[in-house]
Design an enzyme around this catalytic site. Structure first.
Site, PDB file in Angstrom:
ATOM      1  CG  ASP A 136      -1.690   0.548   0.897  1.00 15.13           C
ATOM      2  OD1 ASP A 136      -3.471   0.578   0.988  1.00 15.13           O
ATOM      3  OD2 ASP A 136      -1.703   2.533   0.879  1.00 15.13           O
TER       4      ASP A 136
ATOM      5  CG  ASN B  46     -12.212  -0.456   3.824  1.00 12.79           C
ATOM      6  OD1 ASN B  46     -12.963  -0.730   4.623  1.00 12.79           O
ATOM      7  ND2 ASN B  46     -10.663  -0.039   3.668  1.00 12.79           N
TER       8      ASN B  46
ATOM      9  CD  GLU C 161      -9.271   5.957   0.724  1.00 13.18           C
ATOM     10  OE1 GLU C 161      -8.735   6.343  -0.052  1.00 13.18           O
ATOM     11  OE2 GLU C 161      -9.888   6.709   1.583  1.00 13.18           O
TER      12      GLU C 161
ATOM     13  CG  HIS D 264      -8.460  -2.676  -2.728  1.00  7.90           C
ATOM     14  ND1 HIS D 264      -9.550  -2.413  -3.335  1.00  7.90           N
ATOM     15  CD2 HIS D 264      -8.239  -2.003  -1.220  1.00  7.90           C
ATOM     16  CE1 HIS D 264      -9.918  -1.390  -2.656  1.00  7.90           C
ATOM     17  NE2 HIS D 264      -9.267  -1.217  -1.731  1.00  7.90           N
TER      18      HIS D 264
HETATM   19  P1  DGP Z   1      -9.376   1.271   0.585  1.00  9.11           P
HETATM   20  O1  DGP Z   1      -9.807   2.109   1.326  1.00  9.11           O
HETATM   21  O2  DGP Z   1     -10.106   0.203   0.576  1.00  9.11           O
HETATM   22  O3  DGP Z   1      -9.969   1.692  -0.958  1.00  9.11           O
HETATM   23  O4  DGP Z   1      -8.058   1.556  -0.034  1.00  9.11           O
HETATM   24  C1  DGP Z   1      -7.109   1.787  -1.359  1.00  9.11           C
HETATM   25  C2  DGP Z   1      -5.329   1.705  -0.631  1.00  9.11           C
HETATM   26  O5  DGP Z   1      -5.311   2.045  -1.806  1.00  9.11           O
HETATM   27  C3  DGP Z   1      -5.486   2.863   0.251  1.00  9.11           C
HETATM   28  O6  DGP Z   1      -5.257   2.239   1.347  1.00  9.11           O
HETATM   29  C4  DGP Z   1      -4.655   3.708  -0.110  1.00  9.11           C
HETATM   30  C5  DGP Z   1      -4.068   2.873  -1.644  1.00  9.11           C
HETATM   31  N1  DGP Z   1      -3.435   3.193  -2.684  1.00  9.11           N
HETATM   32  C6  DGP Z   1      -4.039   4.324  -3.599  1.00  9.11           C
HETATM   33  N2  DGP Z   1      -3.273   4.317  -5.030  1.00  9.11           N
HETATM   34  C7  DGP Z   1      -2.832   4.051  -4.542  1.00  9.11           C
HETATM   35  C8  DGP Z   1      -1.316   3.768  -5.597  1.00  9.11           C
HETATM   36  O7  DGP Z   1      -1.171   4.434  -6.582  1.00  9.11           O
HETATM   37  N3  DGP Z   1      -0.336   2.952  -5.421  1.00  9.11           N
HETATM   38  C9  DGP Z   1      -0.309   2.003  -4.145  1.00  9.11           C
HETATM   39  N4  DGP Z   1      -0.096   1.322  -4.171  1.00  9.11           N
HETATM   40  N5  DGP Z   1      -1.222   1.895  -3.021  1.00  9.11           N
HETATM   41  C10 DGP Z   1      -2.411   2.653  -3.123  1.00  9.11           C
END
Ligand code: DGP
Length: 120
Positions: free
Chosen positions: A32, A90, A98, A103
């Site tokens: 993440d 989520n 988000e 995921h």
């Molecule tokens: P959620 O709230 O469950 O949809 O979590 C989305 C997650 O994705 C959040 O913890 C941050 C992560 N995230 C967002 N953009 C990127 C990205 O460009 N690269 C990576 N590795 N993670 C990302």
């Protein structure tokens, strides 16, 4: 409706880099970008599914098995299985999702506290 321009779709197409942790025919896992624990890995299906709801309804048994087998293997391989870890998906607006590509978060490496924070 699945948005093919969401950030995880771009990662799957190689348009945005990620720190890859695991990959197989059905699954990609990567760190993440905004870690909430010493280990914070996202495990995603390669198929175009918006959420757990969408994935559970439409994915094949093979895709579903692959995702959960991968999550368990990743946690074990990262050394998290012994002391414990948390998985989280989520889902939708109230779930705080988000990125609209299904995921699973894997958190580990410290005591993770309460499952859900109470409202202030
Ligand atoms: P959620 O709230 O469950 O949809 O979590 C989305 C997650 O994705 C959040 O913890 C941050 C992560 N995230 C967002 N953009 C990127 C990205 O460009 N690269 C990576 N590795 N993670 C990302």
């Amino acid at each position: 409706m699945y948005d093919p321009d969401n950030i995880f779709a771009k990662i799957l197409r190689g348009e945005i880099p990620c720190k890859k942790v695991y990959e197989d025919d059905h699954v990609l896992a990567f760190d993440d970008v905004n870690p909430q624990a010493p280990v914070h890995v996202l495990v995603i299906p390669k198929g175009a599914y918006v959420s757990l709801d969408d994935f559970a309804a439409k994915a094949s048994d093979g895709e579903i098995a692959a995702l959960f087998r991968a999550a368990g293997k990743i946690a074990r391989d990262l050394g998290a299985a012994e002391k414990g870890y948390r998985i989280l998906a989520n889902t939708g607006a109230d779930g705080g999702q988000e990125v609209p590509h299904f995921h699973i978060h894997i958190f580990a490496g410290r005591p993770l506290g309460r499952m859900v924070a109470r409202p202030e």
